[in-house]
Design a protein around this motif. Sequence first.
Motif, PDB file in Angstrom:
ATOM      1  N   LYS A 183       7.487 -14.891   2.069  1.00  0.00           N
ATOM      2  CA  LYS A 183       7.387 -14.954   3.534  1.00  0.00           C
ATOM      3  C   LYS A 183       8.171 -16.164   4.021  1.00  0.00           C
ATOM      4  O   LYS A 183       7.912 -17.285   3.572  1.00  0.00           O
ATOM      5  CB  LYS A 183       5.925 -15.112   3.960  1.00  0.00           C
ATOM      6  CG  LYS A 183       5.025 -13.955   3.570  1.00  0.00           C
ATOM      7  CD  LYS A 183       3.612 -14.190   4.079  1.00  0.00           C
ATOM      8  CE  LYS A 183       2.702 -13.063   3.606  1.00  0.00           C
ATOM      9  NZ  LYS A 183       1.317 -13.226   4.094  1.00  0.00           N
ATOM     10  N   GLU A 192       8.955  -6.545   7.558  1.00  0.00           N
ATOM     11  CA  GLU A 192       8.381  -6.495   6.220  1.00  0.00           C
ATOM     12  C   GLU A 192       9.067  -5.412   5.392  1.00  0.00           C
ATOM     13  O   GLU A 192       9.253  -4.281   5.860  1.00  0.00           O
ATOM     14  CB  GLU A 192       6.869  -6.229   6.305  1.00  0.00           C
ATOM     15  CG  GLU A 192       6.206  -6.219   4.937  1.00  0.00           C
ATOM     16  CD  GLU A 192       4.709  -6.490   4.993  1.00  0.00           C
ATOM     17  OE1 GLU A 192       4.164  -6.668   6.103  1.00  0.00           O
ATOM     18  OE2 GLU A 192       4.081  -6.527   3.913  1.00  0.00           O
ATOM     19  N   ASN A 198       7.903  -7.809  -0.203  1.00  0.00           N
ATOM     20  CA  ASN A 198       7.007  -7.571  -1.334  1.00  0.00           C
ATOM     21  C   ASN A 198       7.842  -7.089  -2.509  1.00  0.00           C
ATOM     22  O   ASN A 198       8.410  -5.995  -2.464  1.00  0.00           O
ATOM     23  CB  ASN A 198       5.970  -6.508  -0.971  1.00  0.00           C
ATOM     24  CG  ASN A 198       5.260  -6.843   0.324  1.00  0.00           C
ATOM     25  OD1 ASN A 198       4.596  -7.882   0.426  1.00  0.00           O
ATOM     26  ND2 ASN A 198       5.421  -5.995   1.342  1.00  0.00           N
ATOM     27  N   LYS A 220       8.554  -9.689  13.311  1.00  0.00           N
ATOM     28  CA  LYS A 220       8.161  -9.694  11.909  1.00  0.00           C
ATOM     29  C   LYS A 220       8.796  -8.484  11.248  1.00  0.00           C
ATOM     30  O   LYS A 220       8.748  -7.378  11.792  1.00  0.00           O
ATOM     31  CB  LYS A 220       6.644  -9.635  11.783  1.00  0.00           C
ATOM     32  CG  LYS A 220       6.182  -9.653  10.337  1.00  0.00           C
ATOM     33  CD  LYS A 220       4.667  -9.671  10.217  1.00  0.00           C
ATOM     34  CE  LYS A 220       4.248  -9.531   8.757  1.00  0.00           C
ATOM     35  NZ  LYS A 220       2.770  -9.478   8.617  1.00  0.00           N
ATOM     36  N   ASP A 266       9.598  -3.655   1.300  1.00  0.00           N
ATOM     37  CA  ASP A 266       9.197  -3.533  -0.108  1.00  0.00           C
ATOM     38  C   ASP A 266      10.446  -3.432  -0.963  1.00  0.00           C
ATOM     39  O   ASP A 266      11.389  -2.709  -0.623  1.00  0.00           O
ATOM     40  CB  ASP A 266       8.342  -2.279  -0.314  1.00  0.00           C
ATOM     41  CG  ASP A 266       7.008  -2.394   0.401  1.00  0.00           C
ATOM     42  OD1 ASP A 266       6.465  -3.521   0.481  1.00  0.00           O
ATOM     43  OD2 ASP A 266       6.514  -1.363   0.896  1.00  0.00           O
ATOM     44  N   THR A 322       4.855 -11.684  -2.978  1.00  0.00           N
ATOM     45  CA  THR A 322       5.262 -11.541  -1.583  1.00  0.00           C
ATOM     46  C   THR A 322       5.931 -12.821  -1.100  1.00  0.00           C
ATOM     47  O   THR A 322       5.342 -13.896  -1.196  1.00  0.00           O
ATOM     48  CB  THR A 322       4.052 -11.203  -0.704  1.00  0.00           C
ATOM     49  OG1 THR A 322       3.534  -9.944  -1.125  1.00  0.00           O
ATOM     50  CG2 THR A 322       4.463 -11.112   0.763  1.00  0.00           C
ATOM     51  N   VAL A 331       9.102 -10.755   5.578  1.00  0.00           N
ATOM     52  CA  VAL A 331       8.129 -10.598   4.492  1.00  0.00           C
ATOM     53  C   VAL A 331       8.729  -9.604   3.500  1.00  0.00           C
ATOM     54  O   VAL A 331       9.136  -8.512   3.902  1.00  0.00           O
ATOM     55  CB  VAL A 331       6.787 -10.064   5.027  1.00  0.00           C
ATOM     56  CG1 VAL A 331       5.789  -9.872   3.891  1.00  0.00           C
ATOM     57  CG2 VAL A 331       6.227 -10.999   6.094  1.00  0.00           C
TER      58      VAL A 331
END
Lengths: 353, 353, 353
Positions: free
Chosen positions: B124, B37, B80, B35, B39, B122, B78
């Motif tokens: 995904k 993630e 954001n 995973k 920003d 967000t 992911v």
Amino acid sequence: MRNSNSIFSHYRFIISIVIGLYALVMIPATSWAEKREFDMSIEDTRIVLVGKRDFHTFAFNGQVPAPLIHVKEGDDVVVNVTNMTTLPHTIHWHGMLQRGTWQNDGVPHATQHAIEPGDTFTYKFKAEPSGTMWYHCHVNVNEHVTMRGMWGPLIVEPKNPLPIEKTVTKEYIMMLSDWVSAWANKPGEGGIPGDVFDYYTINAKSFPETQPIRVKKGDVIRLRIFGAGDQVHSIHTHGHISNIVFKDGFPLESPIKADTVLIGPGERYDVIINMDNPGLWMIHDHVDTHTTNGDKPDGGIMTTIEYEEVGLDHDFYVWKDKKFVPDFYYEESLKKDFGMHNSKVFKGELIEE
Amino acid sequence: MRNSNSIFSHYRFIISIVIGLYALVMIPATSWAEKREFDMSIEDTRIVLVGKRDFHTFAFNGQVPAPLIHVKEGDDVVVNVTNMTTLPHTIHWHGMLQRGTWQNDGVPHATQHAIEPGDTFTYKFKAEPSGTMWYHCHVNVNEHVTMRGMWGPLIVEPKNPLPIEKTVTKEYIMMLSDWVSAWANKPGEGGIPGDVFDYYTINAKSFPETQPIRVKKGDVIRLRIFGAGDQVHSIHTHGHISNIVFKDGFPLESPIKADTVLIGPGERYDVIINMDNPGLWMIHDHVDTHTTNGDKPDGGIMTTIEYEEVGLDHDFYVWKDKKFVPDFYYEESLKKDFGMHNSKVFKGELIEE
Amino acid sequence: MRNSNSIFSHYRFIISIVIGLYALVMIPATSWAEKREFDMSIEDTRIVLVGKRDFHTFAFNGQVPAPLIHVKEGDDVVVNVTNMTTLPHTIHWHGMLQRGTWQNDGVPHATQHAIEPGDTFTYKFKAEPSGTMWYHCHVNVNEHVTMRGMWGPLIVEPKNPLPIEKTVTKEYIMMLSDWVSAWANKPGEGGIPGDVFDYYTINAKSFPETQPIRVKKGDVIRLRIFGAGDQVHSIHTHGHISNIVFKDGFPLESPIKADTVLIGPGERYDVIINMDNPGLWMIHDHVDTHTTNGDKPDGGIMTTIEYEEVGLDHDFYVWKDKKFVPDFYYEESLKKDFGMHNSKVFKGELIEE
């Protein structure tokens, strides 16, 4: 009526007898190529691309795109074309080999005199080769093809389809073109260097007046994409793998996987896509300025794939309350018997002199 | 924050467990998809294309091109995204299949509401398929993609690379785009029919402010070329054979040898070239007018390959004293660990309201 | 005379001896690569595209297209270029690998100083690889290549031709380009964003001043089509199957069948077509606006295939009384011995200072 085909007709008659005798012995009756005869007119016709943006066209049977002609490989096609406009025209059968029938190729000053206003000309040719073909006027193509709507689909079903063709559950005709609004109501003019193309269409409609492609999981769709206009287009399909299987009706020896398909004027690509991913997905031109109507986004060459599994009831969806008009991609007509299919979806308004 | 992904998240959680159990048995731990993630912000940002030609952009993390996102096939990504501009935006992950995650496809009016100023959304999705992918805004693409710099590379490393990929020693990201200086400082406008494109860039810089590609004999370079703008480009590499190996991230069944590669908007081509011929060699757009800056040559889409064997000390060489800026093609970032890589090379200047 | 090749010459001399000794043992005399040396000038030259539309060019040996250079793979080519214009120029040998000879690649500011007015520069390189190559100036390409006619064909015959190449009976060179009449008589200016391209040519002539392709049934023609200008072209051949066999001189692993061939700037496609269908057939650009001259149809990139079986005596045929000028496609020159072939067909009028 001016028609230079009388000798040809005679010749074809003799050939027919010879082939016919041969066929009696060799070929089962069901596969015998058929003769298909159609009448077609050319009419001054007003169509609407989107909103209030109308356009004066010279429309085959009063519609843009022109009627779907759907025949089998090897069929003998006869089309009687009557010109009811005030300017000369022809029909070129783009992609047809015209073996032995060159005077039916539809090029003024090369294979025939143009069809004068009021006259009828009969085209006769064998449907060969198979594939995604089209027809269009060949007089002043810079105006008549570019922005007078003189084009339509000619689909020739193969005697021996590829295995992948047999998997297709739904097929769609998408003819891309480009318009210069400065000439919208000046028939007989336009299509010249310096023109500003400012409307872009699929089957003569700009988003949001295009229609969705409705599928369910498990469908296999075939998009028959035509470069019918003056500009290059770059068609991007979201969420799926585009298999480019045919170019100009011919199978590619090595099919190409893509998410974006570049299409030049005159080209056709057949793209086969597995509907394996329920959702609402865009199909649009990635030439960004081709997604405007005049000077306003969003517009132009844009539509969506709608899976029945996800429905339309999403508050963000622009087309959740859209009135669905079937056959916008000739998807219904393509399921009918072989022949010529007019469609009221594309019918314009007759312009009286 | 507006986010319609809660159901999706739940669904993914269950799927994760099922796949996870399967994976425990079948797949060694090291290949387990991770995973990742990140920003990301969108900021009003002033960049300079060349000389004094600045441009008001809406830049991801304040840079054009946007940050490099470099992940492995199958990774769970992911992102954001916080919109700090005064106009709505989204991110479309161009090429990602979004299997089961259609509401993360980033299309306003089709898969989500656009992200309003001040809001966060967000995204995904699973990184699938592998290859040279990209991401860009999908609101008013005619303006935001064409000339507000809202695009960046998304490189998904394959689980099973082709043999030829393993020979590559250096790789380079080249995102081509086109600009209309009339709109440079009019954010919210532009990208309409009639616009005159007058600046052309690789990674948002025009020659002579592009950077060389530095190699030595024996290197094998991979150019990942993106049609990120509105125009068609035709990239000619001197002195070498260009092997076109991938289109849109998919391997070509029959790779194509060329010296010139035509690239339409939205397309990507991966070109692998053996560095077997020491010298100083041009790479440039063969659309001749794309080698100007405004109305002046030489400029636009142009750079050179510099072999260390021949050095730079040639009195005729325009870049003999040029300050070399590494990572202009993300060539350094691509060697780092997987993740999101900002680059100060591309950082613009924040525009305060 | 500025020439940085003296060291190179020495090096080549030694190499020649080594290869020569090897060749004495291994290779029969007839296949020995030959040295071919040519003198070429660049002259201010007035040419006529069509009608009264003249253009000030900088023409190699005073002709547009430039002379045909026809050599064998592996030949040592030497070209002494004398610049008789008032502006600097070079020659880039587009497609030549220039292995070991990078300073002969003809790029100002990268591989040499441009050739100043009055100066001579000698280019020396090995003809490698084989195929449809070309040469053009590399100074201010936006003007000099786009609309000063500085381009010509370089055909390198392969040592080992493909079987399909051996079937060819006639071959034709078609160099496509685009012109902006606003700059016709302003040498040193033009080729900038906003320019309106309004003339389109094959071998620097627009229809109806192009020439037919004359064949008989059983011929196999090879069209060597060059994107020598600034625009994309889409060449449609009527009544026949176009086999796209080579791109940029390289054989396609999977040849492509088509009726329409999209060609970007700098690209070359070799299309082989069986002449199996007697008639009069159009070949033309399907970018419709490229079939105008200024603001008038029919014009631009358009010609016909004429089969001797059907003759010209058809009352509808625009070229029934046309004066035939052979070698318009270098089809006669290509049958001559290897070497450089000037053609009076393309010769313009010297512009005195």
